[in-house]
Each structure stands twice: as structure tokens, then as C-alpha cells.
Design a protein around this motif. Structure first.
Motif, PDB file in Angstrom:
ATOM      1  N   SER A  39       7.759   4.302 -27.653  1.00 55.05           N
ATOM      2  CA  SER A  39       6.419   3.711 -27.737  1.00 55.05           C
ATOM      3  C   SER A  39       6.432   2.349 -28.423  1.00 55.05           C
ATOM      4  O   SER A  39       5.717   1.421 -28.021  1.00 55.05           O
ATOM      5  CB  SER A  39       5.456   4.658 -28.457  1.00 55.05           C
ATOM      6  N   TYR A  40       7.239   2.210 -29.447  1.00 49.40           N
ATOM      7  CA  TYR A  40       7.259   0.960 -30.212  1.00 49.40           C
ATOM      8  C   TYR A  40       7.793  -0.193 -29.368  1.00 49.40           C
ATOM      9  O   TYR A  40       7.233  -1.300 -29.389  1.00 49.40           O
ATOM     10  CB  TYR A  40       8.106   1.146 -31.464  1.00 49.40           C
TER      11      TYR A  40
ATOM     12  N   VAL B 247      -3.039   4.912 -13.461  1.00 50.80           N
ATOM     13  CA  VAL B 247      -2.918   6.346 -13.673  1.00 50.80           C
ATOM     14  C   VAL B 247      -1.504   6.808 -13.323  1.00 50.80           C
ATOM     15  O   VAL B 247      -0.983   6.466 -12.252  1.00 50.80           O
ATOM     16  CB  VAL B 247      -3.932   7.123 -12.804  1.00 50.80           C
ATOM     17  N   GLY B 248      -0.884   7.548 -14.225  1.00 52.06           N
ATOM     18  CA  GLY B 248       0.403   8.174 -13.958  1.00 52.06           C
ATOM     19  C   GLY B 248       0.319   9.643 -14.329  1.00 52.06           C
ATOM     20  O   GLY B 248      -0.347  10.002 -15.298  1.00 52.06           O
ATOM     21  N   GLU B 249       0.984  10.506 -13.541  1.00 51.32           N
ATOM     22  CA  GLU B 249       0.848  11.930 -13.839  1.00 51.32           C
ATOM     23  C   GLU B 249       2.116  12.719 -13.523  1.00 51.32           C
ATOM     24  O   GLU B 249       2.951  12.307 -12.699  1.00 51.32           O
ATOM     25  CB  GLU B 249      -0.347  12.522 -13.087  1.00 51.32           C
ATOM     26  N   ILE B 250       2.237  13.836 -14.218  1.00 50.25           N
ATOM     27  CA  ILE B 250       3.234  14.857 -13.917  1.00 50.25           C
ATOM     28  C   ILE B 250       2.469  16.050 -13.354  1.00 50.25           C
ATOM     29  O   ILE B 250       1.562  16.584 -14.010  1.00 50.25           O
ATOM     30  CB  ILE B 250       4.016  15.275 -15.173  1.00 50.25           C
ATOM     31  N   LYS B 251       2.798  16.453 -12.145  1.00 54.53           N
ATOM     32  CA  LYS B 251       2.072  17.531 -11.480  1.00 54.53           C
ATOM     33  C   LYS B 251       2.344  18.877 -12.142  1.00 54.53           C
ATOM     34  O   LYS B 251       3.481  19.187 -12.531  1.00 54.53           O
ATOM     35  CB  LYS B 251       2.482  17.611 -10.006  1.00 54.53           C
ATOM     36  N   GLY B 252       1.300  19.681 -12.236  1.00 52.49           N
ATOM     37  CA  GLY B 252       1.444  21.007 -12.805  1.00 52.49           C
ATOM     38  C   GLY B 252       2.244  21.930 -11.900  1.00 52.49           C
ATOM     39  O   GLY B 252       2.128  21.851 -10.666  1.00 52.49           O
ATOM     40  N   SER B 253       3.009  22.820 -12.501  1.00 58.05           N
ATOM     41  CA  SER B 253       3.870  23.718 -11.719  1.00 58.05           C
ATOM     42  C   SER B 253       3.134  24.957 -11.215  1.00 58.05           C
ATOM     43  O   SER B 253       3.451  25.479 -10.142  1.00 58.05           O
ATOM     44  CB  SER B 253       5.063  24.154 -12.570  1.00 58.05           C
TER      45      SER B 253
ATOM     46  N   VAL C 268       0.374   2.864 -25.182  1.00 56.38           N
ATOM     47  CA  VAL C 268       1.794   3.242 -25.191  1.00 56.38           C
ATOM     48  C   VAL C 268       1.982   4.671 -25.701  1.00 56.38           C
ATOM     49  O   VAL C 268       2.907   5.371 -25.259  1.00 56.38           O
ATOM     50  CB  VAL C 268       2.643   2.233 -25.998  1.00 56.38           C
ATOM     51  N   GLN C 269       1.122   5.121 -26.599  1.00 51.54           N
ATOM     52  CA  GLN C 269       1.208   6.520 -27.034  1.00 51.54           C
ATOM     53  C   GLN C 269       0.923   7.468 -25.868  1.00 51.54           C
ATOM     54  O   GLN C 269       1.578   8.511 -25.728  1.00 51.54           O
ATOM     55  CB  GLN C 269       0.225   6.779 -28.174  1.00 51.54           C
ATOM     56  N   SER C 270      -0.035   7.108 -25.027  1.00 53.66           N
ATOM     57  CA  SER C 270      -0.390   7.968 -23.896  1.00 53.66           C
ATOM     58  C   SER C 270       0.737   8.024 -22.869  1.00 53.66           C
ATOM     59  O   SER C 270       1.051   9.097 -22.334  1.00 53.66           O
ATOM     60  CB  SER C 270      -1.682   7.461 -23.250  1.00 53.66           C
ATOM     61  N   ILE C 271       1.362   6.881 -22.586  1.00 53.32           N
ATOM     62  CA  ILE C 271       2.518   6.873 -21.688  1.00 53.32           C
ATOM     63  C   ILE C 271       3.663   7.674 -22.307  1.00 53.32           C
ATOM     64  O   ILE C 271       4.360   8.434 -21.631  1.00 53.32           O
ATOM     65  CB  ILE C 271       2.963   5.430 -21.385  1.00 53.32           C
ATOM     66  N   GLU C 272       3.833   7.523 -23.616  1.00 54.04           N
ATOM     67  CA  GLU C 272       4.908   8.213 -24.327  1.00 54.04           C
ATOM     68  C   GLU C 272       4.740   9.719 -24.258  1.00 54.04           C
ATOM     69  O   GLU C 272       5.743  10.461 -24.225  1.00 54.04           O
ATOM     70  CB  GLU C 272       4.965   7.739 -25.780  1.00 54.04           C
TER      71      GLU C 272
ATOM     72  N   ALA D 282      -1.681  10.389 -17.607  1.00 54.74           N
ATOM     73  CA  ALA D 282      -1.899   9.255 -18.519  1.00 54.74           C
ATOM     74  C   ALA D 282      -2.765   8.228 -17.821  1.00 54.74           C
ATOM     75  O   ALA D 282      -2.475   7.837 -16.682  1.00 54.74           O
ATOM     76  CB  ALA D 282      -0.561   8.633 -18.931  1.00 54.74           C
ATOM     77  N   VAL D 283      -3.815   7.785 -18.505  1.00 55.22           N
ATOM     78  CA  VAL D 283      -4.758   6.829 -17.911  1.00 55.22           C
ATOM     79  C   VAL D 283      -4.875   5.590 -18.786  1.00 55.22           C
ATOM     80  O   VAL D 283      -5.184   5.688 -19.980  1.00 55.22           O
ATOM     81  CB  VAL D 283      -6.162   7.459 -17.738  1.00 55.22           C
ATOM     82  N   MET D 284      -4.598   4.433 -18.188  1.00 54.00           N
ATOM     83  CA  MET D 284      -4.818   3.152 -18.844  1.00 54.00           C
ATOM     84  C   MET D 284      -6.170   2.624 -18.346  1.00 54.00           C
ATOM     85  O   MET D 284      -6.275   2.133 -17.222  1.00 54.00           O
ATOM     86  CB  MET D 284      -3.713   2.150 -18.500  1.00 54.00           C
ATOM     87  N   PHE D 285      -7.196   2.757 -19.182  1.00 53.84           N
ATOM     88  CA  PHE D 285      -8.535   2.351 -18.785  1.00 53.84           C
ATOM     89  C   PHE D 285      -8.695   0.834 -18.928  1.00 53.84           C
ATOM     90  O   PHE D 285      -8.180   0.231 -19.869  1.00 53.84           O
ATOM     91  CB  PHE D 285      -9.579   3.038 -19.660  1.00 53.84           C
ATOM     92  N   MET D 286      -9.435   0.245 -18.026  1.00 52.26           N
ATOM     93  CA  MET D 286      -9.717  -1.184 -18.092  1.00 52.26           C
ATOM     94  C   MET D 286     -11.176  -1.417 -18.482  1.00 52.26           C
ATOM     95  O   MET D 286     -12.082  -0.752 -17.977  1.00 52.26           O
ATOM     96  CB  MET D 286      -9.424  -1.841 -16.736  1.00 52.26           C
ATOM     97  N   ASN D 287     -11.382  -2.379 -19.406  1.00 52.27           N
ATOM     98  CA  ASN D 287     -12.717  -2.877 -19.740  1.00 52.27           C
ATOM     99  C   ASN D 287     -13.511  -1.999 -20.693  1.00 52.27           C
ATOM    100  O   ASN D 287     -14.724  -1.873 -20.591  1.00 52.27           O
ATOM    101  CB  ASN D 287     -13.548  -3.148 -18.476  1.00 52.27           C
TER     102      ASN D 287
END
Length: 459
Positions: free
Chosen positions: A41-42, A263-269, A299-303, A321-326
């Protein structure tokens, strides 16, 4: 026989609960170990702040941040990475910001540092000059009325309440003078507004932040001054009530611009249709690198998702993980995300936001049903080894708040807030202000809560 069966059932339940807690505690330890020994993250934050910098909505830097976060999540091999188009406001500050006392009996002319409030109109090259009228709140403004306000510059000088331990409560108690002050002053004929910076400290740092103009009221220019200068002006006004102030700004609102949530995601099994979202807002003010607000949350959310990938954890539910804009001057990204979630019939079982800086984690707050709140609070003992102690009812974040209309429980990550309003919306909110270990502890804490939600749900 019946009594023996009940006792046996209770013993099995207790045994299972203890086993489950031991299993959860062991996995949470793995999460923290990975974050603290091999966390990324850092370094993500270093790139976002140093290579891209301030990311005001509609700016080239905001566009660069969108592409950076998309590429970053792709590089980690998340199952899906995509963009959500959203139209955002495009406000520009302008290159000239000048403030000056012009007729002080004691000092004559004296320069005072100013910065435009976000979304404010500018004065143009002629500037704005008039007598200052100091007020503490809207009630005092109304009592003075048009007779004493018309043609003047209103000076809002209510400090954040230093007695409050919760600095966000102190901020909320003072922020309406920035958010609505220009509109309220314009109702009585004011031609400009000067606002005391919203800071927990009496320092010489400028704080910007949005103002929101009301309908059918003239839009008047508005600037912030430092807390020290606010006290200085207030003292001068006591001896010289006819004191005049001049300021010149060139801010303007341009046409809306196309931007994106990322938006990035890992699909549930086993339950892929159940979504756990975690995010921060990608945009920041233009005065600094936007490290605490809210590069840290992004970066914490991506991490969180990277940690799961590194540990080869296969979540039952979809973790997103969602990077919101605005978030800063419109909340368009958060609203668009909720709108699309409803339109697509998505089932969010929880949403978490990190938007209180990358400081030392102390807990989480949750807004939801009694059952959902009780579930989160029951996990508090698992976090005692890591110094987290504040698990409370009530919490969330601006960008995930629109999901509440869909009965989604919202969770706010809570770091220690005592330093936050030193950096919030200022020119000093830069990479160097963030402590690596505190940032990584925060990411681990967020991942641990999301792991527990994935394992056990909230209902």
C-alpha cells in the motif's frame, strides 16, 4: 434424555464457536503478517501522490489516476477490472489568489494568504473590496440583516470546537459556514465571503473545501484564510470596525467532464452474487498530493484484495474494490455506483469506506440493522491484539452512503483522528505526512473485517 440432548447441543455449539474464533484469529494473524512484512500500500501511495499528484475531478491528473488504478488492479490479477462512466464537475482554481487588508489604521496595507473555496466563483481581475463584518454563525448573520450586511464581505470566524475528542464532530459543527456560508451571506446582500480554515490547530495552513450555492441566490466569491490570520483579523476588527479587505481570485466552473469509477473484484466461490465492497475516493483537492484524503483509502482498498490474492484466499462472496470519483465537490461517483447497483440488481451485503486518513487504526463503525451492528461489534475481541478498541454503532462514508437506500449496511474505517484536520484539504497533505506502518495496519484491519464478513455474513 431430552435434557441430555439439549446439554450436548449446547456443548457442541460452544465447541464450534471456540473453534471458529480460533480459526478466525489465526487467519487474521496471517493477514496482518502479510501486510506488515510484504505490504504494497505504501509504494502504491508513493506512485499515486508523487507521479500523479493532486487529482481534482475533471483534471488531467484525475484522468491519470483512473488509468493508474485500473492498471494496478489488473497487474494484481483481480478477476474483473472495469470502469463505470460518470459525468463530473470541472472546477478550476485559477492561477491568481490574492488577499490584502487595505486600510488598517495600525498596519495600512498587509497581505493575507487566501485560497478559493471549491466550486466558488472568482472575483475576476478587478477583485472584491469592502468592509468586513465578522459573524460566528447564521443566526448572528440573520440578526444583523441586510441593513448591516449589504455591500460588505462577511467573515465567518467560528473555530472547530477544541473540546471535542471526536475531531469529525468538531468539523461537522463548523463546516456549514464553508458549505453554505456564501449562499447565506448573499441572501442579505453580501458581495463576498471570507471563512476561517477548518483546522483543529491554530496554525498558518490554508484549508480549502467545497461550497454549495443555493438556487435563486447570487453566487458570490469566497475564500478561506488560515486560523492564525482569522484570529489576527478578528483582533484588528475590534479596534477598527471599518476595516476593509480585498481579495482577487479567478476560479470558475467549466462544463462537466466524463470520468470514471474504477472497480476491481475477486469473484466469490460459493455466493458470487453477494457483494462486499470496499473503497476510497480517487479524486482530491488540487492544493496537494491528496495523500491522506483520500489516496490512503484508495490504496488500502486495493491492498485488501491484494492481500487475499497473496494469501491464496478464495472468498465465498465477491469482494470488490471501488475507486470512487468526485467525492470532494459533487459525490457523483458514489451516486452513480449506487444507481448502477440498483439498476443491475446487485446484492451488496456490506460496503466499507476508508476516508479518514492513513493514520493508526482504532476501530470501525457500522450503520445497519440491530443484528448487523451486533455482529460487527461481536468481533471486537479478535482485534484487541492489534490495538483496535472502538467498535461502534453508526458509521460509513460519503461515497457509500447512497447505498443505504438499498438497505446495505455501511462500515466506516476509523483511524486516530487527532492529526487529520491538520492535513485535510491543505497544501501539506502529501506523501511524507503518511506513516508506512500505520497505513499498512489500516489495510490489514480492513481486510480482516472483510474476511469475517465473507466467512460469517452480517445477518
Amino acid at each position: 434424555m431430552m435434557k441430555k440432548t439439549i446439554i450436548l447441543s449446547l456443548l457442541l455449539l460452544v465447541s464450534f464457536t471456540v473453534f471458529s474464533q480460533d480459526k478466525d484469529a489465526a487467519y487474521i494473524r496471517k493477514i496482518y503478517d502479510e501486510a506488515l512484512e510484504r505490504g504494497e500500500s505504501y509504494e502504491m501511495l508513493r506512485y499515486l501522490t508523487k507521479n500523479i499528484g493532486g487529482r481534482l475531478s475533471g483534471s488531467p491528473q484525475a484522468a491519470a489516476a483512473v488509468e493508474w488504478s485500473r492498471q494496478q488492479m489488473l497487474s494484481y490479477g483481480f478477476d474483473t477490472v472495469y470502469l463505470q462512466p460518470v459525468m463530473v464537475p470541472h472546477w478550476v482554481r485559477g492561477e491568481v489568489e490574492i488577499g490584502r487588508i487595505v486600510n488598517s489604521r495600525k498596519l495600512g496595507s498587509k497581505e493575507i494568504a487566501v485560497t478559493s473555496l471549491g466550486n466558488a466563483v472568482g472575483t475576476g481581475p478587478g477583485g472584491t473590496v469592502a468592509e468586513l463584518v465578522e459573524v460566528q454563525d447564521f443566526q448572528q448573520l440573520a440578526e444583523l440583516g441586510e441593513e448591516k450586511i449589504k455591500g460588505k464581505i462577511v467573515f465567518f470566524n467560528r473555530p472547530m470546537d477544541a473540546k471535542l475528542m471526536d475531531t469529525f464532530s468538531a468539523y461537522s459543527g463548523a463546516s456549514n459556514q464553508r458549505g453554505s456560508g456564501p449562499t447565506e451571506a448573499a441572501k442579505y446582500g453580501a458581495i463576498g465571503v471570507v471563512v476561517r480554515s477548518l483546522s483543529s490547530f491554530r496554525d498558518d495552513v490554508l484549508h480549502t473545501g467545497s461550497t454549495n450555492y443555493g438556487l435563486n441566490v447570487p453566487k458570490i466569491p469566497a475564500v478561506a484564510i488560515t486560523a492564525k490570520d482569522a484570529d489576527f483579523l478578528s483582533d484588528l476588527l475590534k479596534d477598527d470596525p471599518k476595516l476593509q479587505f480585498y481579495f482577487e481570485t479567478h476560479a470558475q466552473m467549466l462544463e462537466d467532464v466524463l470520468s470514471y469509477n474504477v472497480v476491481g473484484e475477486i469473484k466469490g466461490s460459493t455466493h458470487p452474487d453477494e457483494i462486499i465492497a470496499v473503497g476510497g475516493h480517487l479524486d482530491s483537492w488540487d492544493l496537494s498530493e491528496g495523500a491522506h484524503d483520500d489516496g490512503a483509502g484508495c490504496v488500502q482498498s486495493i491492498e485488501v484484495l491484494r492481500l487475499f490474492k497473496a494469501l491464496d484466499y478464495k472468498p465465498k462472496r465477491t469482494v470488490r474494490a471501488v475507486m470512487f470519483m468526485n467525492e470532494e465537490n459533487g459525490l457523483r461517483g458514489g451516486r452513480k455506483y449506487a444507481e448502477l447497483a440498483a439498476k443491475n440488481g446487485e446484492n451488496h451485503i456490506a460496503a466499507m469506506e476508508s476516508d479518514r486518513g492513513g493514520f493508526l487504526p482504532i476501530g470501525f463503525g457500522i450503520t445497519g440493522t440491530q443484528v448487523e451492528q451486533d455482529k460487527l461489534l461481536s468481533w471486537a475481541p479478535l482485534f484487541e491484539p492489534y490495538g483496535l478498541f472502538q467498535f461502534k454503532r453508526g458509521g460509513g462514508g460519503a461515497d457509500i452512503s447512497p447505498l443505504r437506500t438499498q438497505d446495505v449496511p455501511t462500515i466506516g474505517f476509523i483511524p486516530d483522528s487527532q492529526r487529520y484536520f491538520k492535513y485535510h484539504h491543505t497544501p501539506i497533505d502529501n506523501f511524507e505526512a503518511v506513516n508506512q506502518r500505520e497505513l499498512e495496519l489500516g489495510a490489514a484491519s480492513m481486510a480482516a473485517v472483510i474476511y469475517l464478513i465473507d466467512q460469517h455474513g452480517l445477518r
